[in-house]
Every structure is written in structure tokens, then in C-alpha cells.
Design a protein around this motif. Structure first.
Motif, PDB file in Angstrom:
ATOM      1  N   ALA A 197       0.845  -1.285  -0.015  1.00 35.67           N
ATOM      2  CA  ALA A 197       0.013  -0.078   0.016  1.00 35.67           C
ATOM      3  C   ALA A 197       0.781   1.376  -0.070  1.00 35.67           C
ATOM      4  N   GLU A 198       2.117   1.305   0.751  1.00 32.95           N
ATOM      5  CA  GLU A 198       2.897   2.631   0.680  1.00 32.95           C
ATOM      6  C   GLU A 198       4.297   2.120   0.182  1.00 32.95           C
ATOM      7  N   GLU A 199       4.996   3.212  -0.245  1.00 30.40           N
ATOM      8  CA  GLU A 199       6.244   2.962  -0.684  1.00 30.40           C
ATOM      9  C   GLU A 199       7.176   2.647   0.502  1.00 30.40           C
ATOM     10  N   VAL A 200       8.352   1.936   0.268  1.00 35.15           N
ATOM     11  CA  VAL A 200       9.205   1.396   1.226  1.00 35.15           C
ATOM     12  C   VAL A 200      10.662   1.532   1.000  1.00 35.15           C
ATOM     13  N   ASP A 201      11.309   1.663   2.009  1.00 35.98           N
ATOM     14  CA  ASP A 201      13.049   1.619   1.904  1.00 35.98           C
ATOM     15  C   ASP A 201      13.527   0.952   3.100  1.00 35.98           C
ATOM     16  N   GLU A 202      14.835   1.149   3.302  1.00 34.00           N
ATOM     17  CA  GLU A 202      15.364   0.366   4.282  1.00 34.00           C
ATOM     18  C   GLU A 202      15.027   0.610   5.792  1.00 34.00           C
ATOM     19  N   SER A 203      14.480   1.852   5.760  1.00 34.11           N
ATOM     20  CA  SER A 203      13.988   2.283   7.392  1.00 34.11           C
ATOM     21  C   SER A 203      12.527   1.771   7.439  1.00 34.11           C
ATOM     22  N   SER A 204      11.912   1.279   6.555  1.00 33.86           N
ATOM     23  CA  SER A 204      10.542   0.766   6.962  1.00 33.86           C
ATOM     24  C   SER A 204      10.342  -0.220   7.920  1.00 33.86           C
TER      25      SER A 204
ATOM     26  N   ARG B 110      32.660  -7.728  -0.350  1.00 40.20           N
ATOM     27  CA  ARG B 110      33.084  -6.479   0.700  1.00 40.20           C
ATOM     28  C   ARG B 110      32.972  -6.748   2.011  1.00 40.20           C
ATOM     29  N   GLY B 111      32.094  -7.906   2.236  1.00 43.76           N
ATOM     30  CA  GLY B 111      31.642  -7.923   3.730  1.00 43.76           C
ATOM     31  C   GLY B 111      30.738  -6.662   4.110  1.00 43.76           C
ATOM     32  N   THR B 112      29.792  -6.680   3.294  1.00 41.68           N
ATOM     33  CA  THR B 112      28.968  -5.316   3.554  1.00 41.68           C
ATOM     34  C   THR B 112      27.809  -6.205   4.631  1.00 41.68           C
ATOM     35  N   THR B 113      27.503  -5.104   5.525  1.00 47.11           N
ATOM     36  CA  THR B 113      26.229  -5.645   6.297  1.00 47.11           C
ATOM     37  C   THR B 113      25.200  -4.489   6.423  1.00 47.11           C
ATOM     38  N   GLY B 114      23.994  -4.650   7.049  1.00 47.84           N
ATOM     39  CA  GLY B 114      22.879  -4.068   7.238  1.00 47.84           C
ATOM     40  C   GLY B 114      21.723  -4.563   6.264  1.00 47.84           C
ATOM     41  N   ARG B 115      21.077  -3.338   5.616  1.00 47.63           N
ATOM     42  CA  ARG B 115      19.803  -3.894   4.906  1.00 47.63           C
ATOM     43  C   ARG B 115      20.026  -3.161   3.687  1.00 47.63           C
ATOM     44  N   PHE B 116      19.540  -3.835   2.404  1.00 44.85           N
ATOM     45  CA  PHE B 116      19.420  -3.268   1.047  1.00 44.85           C
ATOM     46  C   PHE B 116      18.017  -3.774   0.540  1.00 44.85           C
ATOM     47  N   VAL B 117      17.217  -2.656   0.228  1.00 48.68           N
ATOM     48  CA  VAL B 117      16.146  -2.857  -0.739  1.00 48.68           C
ATOM     49  C   VAL B 117      16.648  -3.092  -2.219  1.00 48.68           C
ATOM     50  N   THR B 118      16.508  -4.339  -2.722  1.00 51.33           N
ATOM     51  CA  THR B 118      17.240  -4.758  -3.963  1.00 51.33           C
ATOM     52  C   THR B 118      16.386  -5.204  -5.000  1.00 51.33           C
ATOM     53  N   THR B 119      16.015  -4.160  -5.771  1.00 54.15           N
ATOM     54  CA  THR B 119      15.149  -4.156  -6.921  1.00 54.15           C
ATOM     55  C   THR B 119      15.595  -3.100  -7.993  1.00 54.15           C
ATOM     56  N   ALA B 120      14.929  -3.043  -9.250  1.00 52.21           N
ATOM     57  CA  ALA B 120      15.057  -2.213 -10.101  1.00 52.21           C
ATOM     58  C   ALA B 120      14.546  -0.796  -9.731  1.00 52.21           C
ATOM     59  N   PRO B 121      15.371   0.556 -10.341  1.00 56.95           N
ATOM     60  CA  PRO B 121      14.833   1.515  -9.749  1.00 56.95           C
ATOM     61  C   PRO B 121      13.298   1.621  -9.822  1.00 56.95           C
ATOM     62  N   ALA B 122      12.547   2.379  -9.136  1.00 58.79           N
ATOM     63  CA  ALA B 122      11.067   2.566  -9.082  1.00 58.79           C
ATOM     64  C   ALA B 122      10.709   3.232 -10.347  1.00 58.79           C
TER      65      ALA B 122
ATOM     66  N   SER C  54      17.333   3.163  -4.100  1.00 55.16           N
ATOM     67  CA  SER C  54      18.530   3.987  -4.140  1.00 55.16           C
ATOM     68  C   SER C  54      19.687   3.579  -3.529  1.00 55.16           C
ATOM     69  N   LYS C  55      19.783   2.957  -2.245  1.00 55.17           N
ATOM     70  CA  LYS C  55      20.793   2.806  -1.499  1.00 55.17           C
ATOM     71  C   LYS C  55      21.629   1.539  -2.295  1.00 55.17           C
ATOM     72  N   ALA C  56      20.832   0.484  -2.790  1.00 57.67           N
ATOM     73  CA  ALA C  56      21.530  -0.357  -3.602  1.00 57.67           C
ATOM     74  C   ALA C  56      22.200   0.075  -4.721  1.00 57.67           C
ATOM     75  N   GLU C  57      21.826   1.123  -5.575  1.00 58.74           N
ATOM     76  CA  GLU C  57      22.002   1.693  -6.653  1.00 58.74           C
ATOM     77  C   GLU C  57      23.453   2.292  -6.696  1.00 58.74           C
ATOM     78  N   ALA C  58      23.524   3.007  -5.133  1.00 54.00           N
ATOM     79  CA  ALA C  58      24.572   3.725  -4.916  1.00 54.00           C
ATOM     80  C   ALA C  58      25.610   2.777  -4.578  1.00 54.00           C
ATOM     81  N   ALA C  59      25.348   1.836  -4.010  1.00 56.76           N
ATOM     82  CA  ALA C  59      26.363   0.554  -3.703  1.00 56.76           C
ATOM     83  C   ALA C  59      26.635  -0.692  -4.878  1.00 56.76           C
ATOM     84  N   GLY C  60      26.144   0.053  -6.198  1.00 53.54           N
ATOM     85  CA  GLY C  60      26.837  -0.617  -7.337  1.00 53.54           C
ATOM     86  C   GLY C  60      25.726  -1.511  -8.129  1.00 53.54           C
TER      87      GLY C  60
END
Length: 333
Positions: A106-113, A207-219, A279-285
Motif C-alpha cells: 500500500a505504501e512506498e518502502v525503503d530500508e527504514s520501513s 566486501r563484507g557489507t552488512t545492514g539492509r538493502f532494498v534490492t530491485t530495479a529503480p522505481a 537508491s541505496k542499492a544503486e549507490a552501492a553498485g
């Protein structure tokens, strides 16, 4: 790197295995060995992750640099796996889903959702529910903490897709004739090739990256019209796309998402479906290949025997519209 891949023979897991092998990593796969064959080059260990004995046999005295979990569905099983591996691996990637977010679709989501409420220690064999992925995330975080990586994937397509959303459209358009095309052809969508997801996931693991990434194509990076035009081009079909508005389809009791795969009406309850912020995933490559390439490769795979891998089921629900119903709606229009 020495990687333990939980899954590894089916769709996204297969894409991960192929990407890791192509980069020279050592890959151990762990799956039941019943749905697909493992790729040449992996060390395949067969067993049921719900079985403590099977997990203990897998682990033995081994150690891995990283775990990649593409198969976790039950919090109990993921918790048991992560608990046993916490001292045997440095990093744990869990492939979750945007379904784990409480506000989606129902709503837009990102890593903070906020994610859905589900306990990490839920008893085993729970009936399917979107909240289970959120429980699996908590299970990984409970035992790996800051050494964990959560990837919330969007809608995956590409060769070896087992559910059959894109394959259904390809086969339907290949049959030709008048094709019921749902909604507005300019309706925005976001689709990610499983191979691109896996490549990005391996990048982060390396890279040993941690945390959360919303991983899909750009909205909104593609449209339903572009998707179906790519299907026409890939199959060489002379089918006629008959675009039919949302109101007409809903009045005819056409089912969004599954019966007409990937169609979402322009209604509030579906608002955020294709608006996950990557956008976070895109910035990460994260890199997304052209949709036409994915569609073309999927058609080639289907024609080369891939239909044997497709169930046309999603959580037990059929994918695709019956020809008779399609013809009724077309005739009424």
C-alpha cells in the motif's frame, strides 16, 4: 572466498552459484537435491535444513568465509541454521523480500520501513505468510548481529523462474491472436533479473557489507507496455495486444498480480507495489540489464526445455488466466 550457499540449484540460488563460480570462489551448496541438479563446480551436500542432523552433517568441522541463504522460509529453520553457523562463518547474507515490510504494497518502502511482526523463535512448519520472512530476518540478526546482511528483493524475473509470471506472458503472446493486455500500457513497474540480483549480492559479500538493502530495479524503471512489447519481439509473435482498463477488468473479476501476472490496478491498496526505493542499492553498485535482454534470454531458456522447471503456482495459487475467461472478457469489450 569459501562460500556456503543454502539453496543453490533453483532460480536465484542457481544464479548466485553461477556468479560465485565465475569469480573463482569455492562454493558449497546445501539443498534437498530433489527439485533441480546442482551446477557443475560446486560441492553439493544434500539434506533438509529443517533437520538438525542434516545440518550437523553439513557443518562437521568445516568453516566458511560467508553464508548466503536463498532458501530460508521458516524462522525456526533459519534460526537453527544461523545458531549452528555463527562460529563457523564470518558473514551471513539472508535473501528476504519486500513482502516483509509492514506497509507494502500500500505504501512506498525503503530500508527504514517497519517490518511485519514475526518472532525469530516461531515454532516450525508455519503456514505461508509474508510475515515469516520478517521472522527469518530476525533469526539471522539474533545470531549474526552486525555480521549480517539482509537483502529485500523485489519481483525477480529471468531464466529458470519457477513460478512462471514472465513465462506465462511469453507463452501466451507466442500463441498469437488477440491478447488481453491489462490496464494502462504506461503503468510503471520495477523488475529485476535474478542474475543481476545475484551479481550485486556477491559484490556485497566480497566486501563484507552488512545492514539492509532494498534490492530491485529503480522505481518505475519500466512499464507493462514495454514488458509485453519485449515479449512480442522475443517470440516473433504477430499477436495483437488489446489494452483493457482496470475498471473493466475488475468488473469482469480478473485477478490482479497472479491471474494476469504482474498487473496491479491503479488503486490505493496497490500504490506502493512498484515504488520500493532501491537508491541505496544503486549507490552501492547495483546494475540492471535491459529488460529486452532478460525477456529474450527467458524465452530462449523456455524453448530449450525450461518449461519443465515452471510450476505456474505461487504459494499454491495458480498463475495465469484460463483461455476461456480471457476470450469472454475480450468478447465483452
Amino acid at each position: 572466498m569459501n562460500i556456503l550457499l543454502l539453496g543453490g540449484s533453483k532460480f536465484l540460488g542457481r544464479a548466485y552459484a553461477a556468479a560465485a563460480l565465475a569469480r573463482g570462489h569455492q562454493v558449497t551448496t546445501f539443498n534437498r537435491g530433489v527439485s533441480r541438479t546442482d551446477l557443475p563446480g560446486v560441492e553439493a551436500v544434500h539434506g533438509d535444513r529443517a533437520s538438525l542432523a542434516d545440518l550437523e552433517r553439513l557443518i562437521g568441522d568445516r568453516r566458511w568465509d560467508a553464508v548466503i541463504d536463498t532458501s530460508g522460509q521458516q524462522p525456526h529453520d533459519v534460526a537453527q541454521t544461523a545458531r549452528l553457523l555463527r562460529d563457523r562463518a564470518d558473514h551471513y547474507t539472508f535473501v528476504s523480500s519486500i513482502h516483509a515490510f509492514a506497509q507494502w504494497p500500500a505504501e512506498e518502502v525503503d530500508e527504514s520501513s517497519e517490518t511485519l511482526d514475526c518472532d525469530a523463535d516461531l515454532p516450525p512448519d508455519q503456514p505461508f505468510a509474508n510475515a515469516l520472512k520478517a521472522g527469518c530476518e530476525r533469526a539471522v540478526q539474533k545470531y549474526f548481529g552486525e555480521r549480517s546482511l539482509i537483502l529485500n528483493c523485489g519481483l525477480l524475473i529471468g531464466p529458470h523462474e519457477p513460478i512462471g509470471r514472465l513465462p506465462w506472458w511469453l507463452d501466451r503472446i507466442a500463441r498469437g491472436g488477440r491478447v488481453l493486455a491489462p490496464g494502462d500500457p504506461e503503468h510503471r513497474m520495477s523488475l529485476i533479473d535474478a542474475r543481476d540480483f545475484a551479481a550485486f549480492g556477491i559484490d556485497l559479500t566480497e566486501r563484507g557489507t552488512t545492514g539492509r538493502f532494498v534490492t530491485t530495479a529503480p522505481a518505475g524503471s519500466t512499464t507493462m507496455g514495454e514488458l509485453l512489447r519485449c515479449c512480442l519481439a522475443a517470440t516473433g509473435s504477430d499477436a495483437e495486444l488489446v489494452w483493457t482498463d482496470d475498471a473493466t477488468l475488475l468488473a469482469a473479476e480478473a485477478g490482479p498480480w497472479l491471474e494476469l501476472p504482474l498487473w496491479t490496478p491503479d488503486e490505493a491498496e496497490w500504490y506502493g507495489t512498484w515504488r520500493a526505493d532501491s537508491s541505496k542499492a544503486e549507490a552501492a553498485g547495483l546494475k540492471i540489464r535491459p529488460l529486452a535482454e532478460t525477456v529474450r534470454d527467458t524465452w530462449s531458456w523456455l524453448e530449450d526445455g525450461g518449461r519443465e522447471e515452471v510450476s505456474y503456482l505461487a504459494a499454491g495459487n495458480p498463475v495465469g488466466m484460463e483461455p476461456e475467461k480471457e476470450q469472454r472478457i475480450l468478447a465483452a469489450g
